[in-house]
Write a protein that holds these residues in place. Sequence first.
Motif, PDB file in Angstrom:
ATOM      1  N   ILE A   1      37.986   8.263  62.039  1.00 60.10           N
ATOM      2  CA  ILE A   1      39.346   7.842  62.101  1.00 60.10           C
ATOM      3  C   ILE A   1      40.186   8.292  60.880  1.00 60.10           C
ATOM      4  O   ILE A   1      40.088   8.339  60.064  1.00 60.10           O
ATOM      5  CB  ILE A   1      39.449   6.179  62.066  1.00 60.10           C
ATOM      6  CG1 ILE A   1      38.678   5.581  63.125  1.00 60.10           C
ATOM      7  CG2 ILE A   1      40.807   5.631  61.849  1.00 60.10           C
ATOM      8  CD1 ILE A   1      38.721   3.925  63.253  1.00 60.10           C
ATOM      9  N   LEU A  22      40.878   5.234  72.382  1.00 57.73           N
ATOM     10  CA  LEU A  22      41.767   4.734  71.462  1.00 57.73           C
ATOM     11  C   LEU A  22      42.279   5.888  70.396  1.00 57.73           C
ATOM     12  O   LEU A  22      41.520   6.257  69.945  1.00 57.73           O
ATOM     13  CB  LEU A  22      41.279   3.412  70.621  1.00 57.73           C
ATOM     14  CG  LEU A  22      42.139   2.658  70.107  1.00 57.73           C
ATOM     15  CD1 LEU A  22      43.215   2.100  70.576  1.00 57.73           C
ATOM     16  CD2 LEU A  22      41.267   1.393  69.227  1.00 57.73           C
ATOM     17  N   GLU A  28      40.784  -0.488  60.322  1.00 54.81           N
ATOM     18  CA  GLU A  28      41.633  -0.728  59.006  1.00 54.81           C
ATOM     19  C   GLU A  28      41.819  -2.393  58.828  1.00 54.81           C
ATOM     20  O   GLU A  28      42.130  -2.785  57.480  1.00 54.81           O
ATOM     21  CB  GLU A  28      42.581  -0.003  59.367  1.00 54.81           C
ATOM     22  CG  GLU A  28      42.591   1.618  59.066  1.00 54.81           C
ATOM     23  CD  GLU A  28      43.512   2.129  60.052  1.00 54.81           C
ATOM     24  OE1 GLU A  28      44.658   1.678  60.602  1.00 54.81           O
ATOM     25  OE2 GLU A  28      43.123   3.403  60.402  1.00 54.81           O
TER      26      GLU A  28
HETATM   27  C1  PEP Z   1      42.615   4.567  65.355  1.00 59.01           C
HETATM   28  O1  PEP Z   1      42.760   4.230  64.287  1.00 59.01           O
HETATM   29  O2  PEP Z   1      42.232   3.861  66.256  1.00 59.01           O
HETATM   30  C2  PEP Z   1      42.283   6.109  65.794  1.00 59.01           C
HETATM   31  C3  PEP Z   1      41.460   6.565  66.611  1.00 59.01           C
HETATM   32  O3  PEP Z   1      42.905   6.919  64.630  1.00 59.01           O
HETATM   33  P1  PEP Z   1      42.834   8.602  64.746  1.00 59.01           P
HETATM   34  O4  PEP Z   1      42.953   8.997  66.366  1.00 59.01           O
HETATM   35  O5  PEP Z   1      44.255   8.923  64.222  1.00 59.01           O
HETATM   36  O6  PEP Z   1      41.576   8.932  64.194  1.00 59.01           O
END
Ligand code: PEP
Length: 256
Positions: free
Chosen positions: A175, A235, A100
């Motif tokens: 993501i 993550l 992002e």
């Molecule tokens: C992120 O933004 O690092 C991420 C993994 O988001 P999400 O788990 O919501 O896909």
Amino acid sequence: MRRRIVAGNWKMNTTYAEAMELVDGLKASLTEEVVGETGVIITPPALYLSDVVGALVDNEYIAVAAQNVHEKDSGAYTGEISAPMLASMDLDAVIIGHSERRQYFGETNESCKVKIEQSLNNELAAIYCIGETLEERKSGAFMDIILKQCAEGLEGFIAEDMDNIILAYEPVWAIGTGEVATPEQAQEVHAGIRAWLTERFDAETAENVTVLYGGSCKPGNAAELFAQPDIDGGLIGGASLKAEDFTAIIAARTNA
Ligand code: PEP
């Protein structure tokens, strides 16, 4: 020994009250049994970091990271936060190069490299994010793109630096979309990154670097991802905003 880690990226979410409630929830649910040997990191919005660090001062399980850092130590950079500032607030780590930030704030592999340097120079671990877009995946050239992000973002670092650099493979198409990479797709990339680390540094370094997966990781799919030999943890975005879900993902890492 490779560290197993689950990190939560709260992004631009939570009011102050919600953030502190989430911290309280995590303090209550993250017992020794749940956490085991898993390293737990949370990254609240910058505005709350100081109070979150304060609330966790007597907690042995949860480390606190920032979502971004500036390339310079100090100066006329309105709105920015530097690595010495983060270090002075007793933070443990910084997320660098999240997709992002690459997409909306123009971060490049080169600026990420400087941010990683700044972090390490100030005794903050760096969580360096890499990953391909949907178009790049469809083109078939995704591994080249990911390894270019590795090569340029980690340019100039030596093997010892990798003790303080965590890599997070986050396919952009997964993501926040609910579309998760299959364990096989993620493992393929993680193994490719580790092979690259062997060539770039050495086999021991490659074996010891923590490589996280990120992208719609949830309690329901965490265990199968973490069962892959080169996936060392996650993550987590959306699911890190609910104490119950984040705790379940940590438990999945601990029990994998
Ligand atoms: C992120 O933004 O690092 C991420 C993994 O988001 P999400 O788990 O919501 O896909």
